[in-house]
Design a protein around this motif. Structure first.
Motif, PDB file in Angstrom:
ATOM      1  N   LYS A  61       0.825  -1.211   0.000  1.00 47.33           N
ATOM      2  CA  LYS A  61       0.000   0.000   0.000  1.00 47.33           C
ATOM      3  C   LYS A  61       0.860   1.261   0.000  1.00 47.33           C
ATOM      4  O   LYS A  61       0.567   2.236  -0.706  1.00 47.33           O
ATOM      5  CB  LYS A  61      -0.915  -0.003   1.224  1.00 47.33           C
ATOM      6  CG  LYS A  61      -2.030  -1.038   1.155  1.00 47.33           C
ATOM      7  CD  LYS A  61      -2.893  -0.964   2.401  1.00 47.33           C
ATOM      8  CE  LYS A  61      -4.015  -2.001   2.363  1.00 47.33           C
ATOM      9  NZ  LYS A  61      -4.845  -1.953   3.582  1.00 47.33           N
ATOM     10  N   ASN A  62       1.955   1.238   0.797  1.00 42.15           N
ATOM     11  CA  ASN A  62       2.838   2.408   0.836  1.00 42.15           C
ATOM     12  C   ASN A  62       3.500   2.654  -0.514  1.00 42.15           C
ATOM     13  O   ASN A  62       3.646   3.799  -0.954  1.00 42.15           O
ATOM     14  CB  ASN A  62       3.911   2.219   1.911  1.00 42.15           C
ATOM     15  CG  ASN A  62       3.338   2.290   3.316  1.00 42.15           C
ATOM     16  OD1 ASN A  62       2.319   2.946   3.536  1.00 42.15           O
ATOM     17  ND2 ASN A  62       3.979   1.628   4.265  1.00 42.15           N
ATOM     18  N   LYS A  69       2.247   1.850  -3.407  1.00 44.20           N
ATOM     19  CA  LYS A  69       1.225   2.398  -4.304  1.00 44.20           C
ATOM     20  C   LYS A  69       0.997   3.884  -4.030  1.00 44.20           C
ATOM     21  O   LYS A  69       0.858   4.689  -4.960  1.00 44.20           O
ATOM     22  CB  LYS A  69      -0.081   1.622  -4.127  1.00 44.20           C
ATOM     23  CG  LYS A  69      -0.034   0.205  -4.677  1.00 44.20           C
ATOM     24  CD  LYS A  69      -1.359  -0.500  -4.484  1.00 44.20           C
ATOM     25  CE  LYS A  69      -1.312  -1.923  -5.035  1.00 44.20           C
ATOM     26  NZ  LYS A  69      -2.602  -2.636  -4.846  1.00 44.20           N
ATOM     27  N   ARG A  70       0.957   4.244  -2.715  1.00 44.17           N
ATOM     28  CA  ARG A  70       0.778   5.658  -2.374  1.00 44.17           C
ATOM     29  C   ARG A  70       1.938   6.503  -2.904  1.00 44.17           C
ATOM     30  O   ARG A  70       1.737   7.597  -3.439  1.00 44.17           O
ATOM     31  CB  ARG A  70       0.672   5.822  -0.859  1.00 44.17           C
ATOM     32  CG  ARG A  70      -0.598   5.228  -0.247  1.00 44.17           C
ATOM     33  CD  ARG A  70      -0.781   5.737   1.160  1.00 44.17           C
ATOM     34  NE  ARG A  70      -1.757   4.958   1.902  1.00 44.17           N
ATOM     35  CZ  ARG A  70      -1.458   3.992   2.764  1.00 44.17           C
ATOM     36  NH1 ARG A  70      -0.183   3.694   2.989  1.00 44.17           N
ATOM     37  NH2 ARG A  70      -2.408   3.324   3.402  1.00 44.17           N
ATOM     38  N   GLN A  71       3.171   6.010  -2.715  1.00 46.16           N
ATOM     39  CA  GLN A  71       4.341   6.758  -3.190  1.00 46.16           C
ATOM     40  C   GLN A  71       4.317   6.928  -4.702  1.00 46.16           C
ATOM     41  O   GLN A  71       4.632   8.002  -5.225  1.00 46.16           O
ATOM     42  CB  GLN A  71       5.625   6.050  -2.753  1.00 46.16           C
ATOM     43  CG  GLN A  71       5.860   6.089  -1.247  1.00 46.16           C
ATOM     44  CD  GLN A  71       7.080   5.306  -0.833  1.00 46.16           C
ATOM     45  OE1 GLN A  71       7.759   4.705  -1.687  1.00 46.16           O
ATOM     46  NE2 GLN A  71       7.380   5.279   0.464  1.00 46.16           N
TER      47      GLN A  71
END
Length: 234
Positions: A75-76, A78-80
């Motif tokens: 998830k991190n 993807k956020r980045q």
């Protein structure tokens, strides 16, 4: 499923022990002894089951935590990626805006220059004078006296602010004729038929005469004068 298989293995491994005990104690084995033996076996099985359950729970908990951490990392990432993409898009839009602003500024500058040229062309017939007045020959421009040094007494410094914003400075004796200011103005290219001088504060046209000195017209200290275009009559 794994815990049940392990329990089954332990049960199968305990059966030989039970048979061995039964074989050894068959001559004197009573109901009480049989019950105690069964109780020991069941107690052992319960203890093994508890150990296996706790081990399985710990293993499952560890596995769940690993899975959770992996999901959080994904998830991190993807956020980045999303943040980087937005930043790139914002930088691209900013670059486009800067190009548009530069083009707009260039267009505005060119338009201003064209309008200024038109105004000069329209105003030219109104300010037309004889060729000799517009462009005086070298003979018509008087020579200026030699500039005195800074240490000489009775000397003032006059700053001449031209139309383009340029400022020129020169030293004069207070006793010199005030006409020397107009001679200086003509020397740098501003003819007296088109331009005049005025004081800065308070603003008023400067009147000079051949028989009046700089001190007579009020220039006794360092002074700033402005070159101004004269209003031409039709």
């Amino acid at each position: 499923m794994a815990s049940r298989g392990v329990i089954g293995v332990f049960l199968l491994s305990a059966l030989p022990l039970l048979c061995l005990e039964l074989r050894r104690g068959i001559p004197d084995l009573g109901i009480k002894d049989l019950i105690l033996l069964c109780g020991r076996v069941f107690l052992l099985l319960a203890l093994l089951t508890l150990i296996i359950s706790m081990t399985t729970s710990l293993f499952n908990s560890f596995k769940s935590s690993q899975t959770y951490l992996k999901e959080e990392e994904e998830k991190n990432e993807k956020r980045q990626k999303l943040v980087r993409k937005k930043q790139q898009e914002a930088q691209g839009e900013k670059g486009d805006e800067e190009i548009v602003l530069e083009n707009a500024s260039l267009t505005s500058f060119e338009t201003t220059n064209r309008e200024a040229a038109k105004r000069r062309n329209l105003a030219k017939p109104l300010t037309e004078v004889s060729p000799s007045a517009e462009q005086p020959s070298q003979k018509q421009v008087p020579d200026l006296p030699e500039e005195p040094s800074e240490t000489t007494e009775e000397v003032v410094t006059v700053a001449l602010r031209c139309l383009g914003g340029k400022v020129l400075r020169r030293r004069f004796f207070k006793s010199w004729s005030s006409q020397v200011l107009f001679d200086w103005m003509m020397k740098i290219g501003y003819h007296t038929s088109l331009y005049g001088l005025s004081t800065s504060f308070p603003r008023r046209p400067l009147e000079v005469a051949q028989d009046q000195s700089l001190a007579d017209i009020g220039i006794t200290v360092d002074t700033v004068l402005n070159v101004e275009e004269k209003e031409q009559s039709n």
